[in-house]
Design an enzyme around this catalytic site. Structure first.
Site, PDB file in Angstrom:
ATOM      1  N   ASP A  87       0.860  -1.188   0.000  1.00  0.00           N
ATOM      2  CA  ASP A  87       0.000   0.000   0.000  1.00  0.00           C
ATOM      3  C   ASP A  87       0.899   1.241   0.000  1.00  0.00           C
ATOM      4  O   ASP A  87       1.736   1.412   0.888  1.00  0.00           O
ATOM      5  CB  ASP A  87      -0.918  -0.019   1.229  1.00  0.00           C
ATOM      6  CG  ASP A  87      -2.073   0.955   1.100  1.00  0.00           C
ATOM      7  OD1 ASP A  87      -1.946   1.944   0.353  1.00  0.00           O
ATOM      8  OD2 ASP A  87      -3.101   0.737   1.771  1.00  0.00           O
ATOM      9  N   ASP A  98      -3.184   7.472  -3.289  1.00  0.00           N
ATOM     10  CA  ASP A  98      -3.177   6.336  -2.363  1.00  0.00           C
ATOM     11  C   ASP A  98      -3.614   5.114  -3.174  1.00  0.00           C
ATOM     12  O   ASP A  98      -4.699   5.127  -3.768  1.00  0.00           O
ATOM     13  CB  ASP A  98      -4.168   6.656  -1.225  1.00  0.00           C
ATOM     14  CG  ASP A  98      -4.247   5.584  -0.145  1.00  0.00           C
ATOM     15  OD1 ASP A  98      -3.510   4.593  -0.213  1.00  0.00           O
ATOM     16  OD2 ASP A  98      -5.080   5.773   0.779  1.00  0.00           O
ATOM     17  N   HIS A 158     -12.060   6.156   1.669  1.00  0.00           N
ATOM     18  CA  HIS A 158     -12.083   7.432   2.394  1.00  0.00           C
ATOM     19  C   HIS A 158     -11.816   8.593   1.455  1.00  0.00           C
ATOM     20  O   HIS A 158     -11.299   8.393   0.360  1.00  0.00           O
ATOM     21  CB  HIS A 158     -10.992   7.402   3.477  1.00  0.00           C
ATOM     22  CG  HIS A 158      -9.658   6.972   2.917  1.00  0.00           C
ATOM     23  ND1 HIS A 158      -8.789   7.865   2.340  1.00  0.00           N
ATOM     24  CD2 HIS A 158      -9.079   5.756   2.778  1.00  0.00           C
ATOM     25  CE1 HIS A 158      -7.729   7.212   1.901  1.00  0.00           C
ATOM     26  NE2 HIS A 158      -7.875   5.919   2.142  1.00  0.00           N
ATOM     27  N   HIS A 166      -6.694  10.410   5.487  1.00  0.00           N
ATOM     28  CA  HIS A 166      -7.947   9.707   5.828  1.00  0.00           C
ATOM     29  C   HIS A 166      -9.041  10.714   6.150  1.00  0.00           C
ATOM     30  O   HIS A 166      -9.504  10.806   7.275  1.00  0.00           O
ATOM     31  CB  HIS A 166      -7.738   8.720   6.980  1.00  0.00           C
ATOM     32  CG  HIS A 166      -7.611   7.315   6.497  1.00  0.00           C
ATOM     33  ND1 HIS A 166      -8.521   6.333   6.807  1.00  0.00           N
ATOM     34  CD2 HIS A 166      -6.696   6.740   5.689  1.00  0.00           C
ATOM     35  CE1 HIS A 166      -8.154   5.208   6.196  1.00  0.00           C
ATOM     36  NE2 HIS A 166      -7.046   5.421   5.533  1.00  0.00           N
ATOM     37  N   GLU A 191     -11.026   1.273  -1.556  1.00  0.00           N
ATOM     38  CA  GLU A 191     -10.116   0.174  -1.209  1.00  0.00           C
ATOM     39  C   GLU A 191     -10.813  -1.021  -0.595  1.00  0.00           C
ATOM     40  O   GLU A 191     -10.852  -1.174   0.613  1.00  0.00           O
ATOM     41  CB  GLU A 191      -8.970   0.654  -0.327  1.00  0.00           C
ATOM     42  CG  GLU A 191      -9.323   1.430   0.915  1.00  0.00           C
ATOM     43  CD  GLU A 191      -8.049   1.795   1.711  1.00  0.00           C
ATOM     44  OE1 GLU A 191      -7.161   0.953   1.859  1.00  0.00           O
ATOM     45  OE2 GLU A 191      -7.983   2.940   2.185  1.00  0.00           O
ATOM     46  N   GLU A 279      -6.651  -1.005  -4.369  1.00  0.00           N
ATOM     47  CA  GLU A 279      -7.004   0.389  -4.075  1.00  0.00           C
ATOM     48  C   GLU A 279      -6.552   1.332  -5.181  1.00  0.00           C
ATOM     49  O   GLU A 279      -5.466   1.181  -5.736  1.00  0.00           O
ATOM     50  CB  GLU A 279      -6.344   0.834  -2.754  1.00  0.00           C
ATOM     51  CG  GLU A 279      -6.633   2.297  -2.388  1.00  0.00           C
ATOM     52  CD  GLU A 279      -6.052   2.714  -1.044  1.00  0.00           C
ATOM     53  OE1 GLU A 279      -5.066   2.101  -0.601  1.00  0.00           O
ATOM     54  OE2 GLU A 279      -6.599   3.670  -0.452  1.00  0.00           O
TER      55      GLU A 279
HETATM   56 MN    MN Z   1      -3.771   2.848   0.887  1.00  0.00          MN
HETATM   57 MN    MN Z   2      -6.430   4.371   1.595  1.00  0.00          MN
END
Ligand code: MN
Ligand code: MN
Length: 294
Positions: A87, A98, A158, A166, A191, A279
């Protein structure tokens, strides 16, 4: 005003482009016998070399670990025949991309990996200005169940905001009662996490990742210096291994004891079920969405 928006969106796009290049390179490095620490450093240094900054430490979570695992200082761990989630977060001037990918070194989790990938793709297909997060959660849950797996209910997508990795809204991976309507130019991360376990994660073990909530005064010299270092991350998560080594354990404990830090312990599947994750970050558009991290 219009111009300013485009400037901001372009920073999201640049962060996404860097992320996608680094992610392409790292997949090759995740092999049995290779070092987790080297992989994390490849990602984080690669981001900096390309002109971005890590928005959070490279997460390398294996098997029943779903998130928040990152190598410790001088970590000696190497990959086995693991199910590996990488990630990655990149920011340009605080604007974040992200994205995560699952690499199956075991060779027998193909179905589990496709469940989260398919759920992500189906979600991306339906996102547009005016959609409710309820519909996104529903399509994610349904797609996973069609693949024979369940979503992890307490991990969610998010929003992303400047220096906030976040931000609201929460985007559940299940059909949920209370939704939020997404609007044009909202930036969100989708995600889905899939498992055959309980479908829930719990905190376990020590944290290697922290973020600053609010600086509080400390007297110890090393703790003062440490706090100044930590402030540079502007509230974004950082790894213990990024910090200056001088009496680090004592300095970090001192800062932690003031309540200034949030800790991110590793999140494991409650029944030790294997977990896959996919994600992407998207910009919501009138009739669809733009994936910045593809
Ligand atoms: Mn992530
Ligand atoms: Mn994330």
């Amino acid at each position: 005003m219009e111009e300013e928006l485009e400037l901001v969106l372009n920073k999201y796009r640049s962060a996404g482009r860097i992320l996608s290049e680094v992610r392409g390179g790292v997949i090759e490095l995740v092999k049995e016998g290779s070092s987790l620490l080297e992989v994390a450093e490849f990602v984080e240094n690669g981001i900096r070399e390309k002109g971005g900054e890590p928005a959070f430490p490279c997460n390398i979570s294996r098997n029943d670990e779903a998130a928040h695992a990152t190598p410790s200082i001088d970590d000696k761990a190497v990959f086995g025949n693991d199910l590996v989630k990488i990630d990655i977060g990149v920011h340009i001037d605080g604007y974040i991309g992200d994205s995560a990918v699952t690499v199956d070194l075991s060779g027998n989790s193909e179905g589990l990996v496709s469940a989260s990938e398919a759920a992500l793709n189906e979600a991306i297909k339906i996102i547009h200005d005016g959609i409710s997060t309820i519909e996104i959660g529903e399509v994610i849950e349904n797609t996973m169940r069609e693949h024979g797996y369940k979503p992890v209910v307490n991990l969610t997508g998010h929003g992303l905001m400047r220096y906030n990795s976040h931000a609201p809204p929460t985007i559940p991976n299940v059909k949920y009662e209370h939704g939020v309507i997404l609007k044009e130019n909202d930036v969100v991360a989708i995600e889905p996490f899939a498992t055959a376990g309980a479908g829930k994660v719990v905190e376990s073990g020590n944290a290697e990742i922290y973020s600053l909530i609010k600086a509080k005064p400390v007297r110890l010299r090393e703790a003062k210096k440490l706090l100044e270092e930590i402030k540079k991350y502007q509230g974004l998560p950082f790894a213990k291994r990024w910090l200056p080594r001088e009496r680090l354990d004592l300095a970090l404990r001192t800062v932690k004891n003031t309540g200034a830090l949030r800790e991110y312990p590793v999140l494991r599947e409650e029944e030790k079920g294997l977990v896959s994750q996919a994600e992407h970050t998207v910009i919501v558009k009138k009739d669809g969405c733009e994936v910045t991290t593809r």
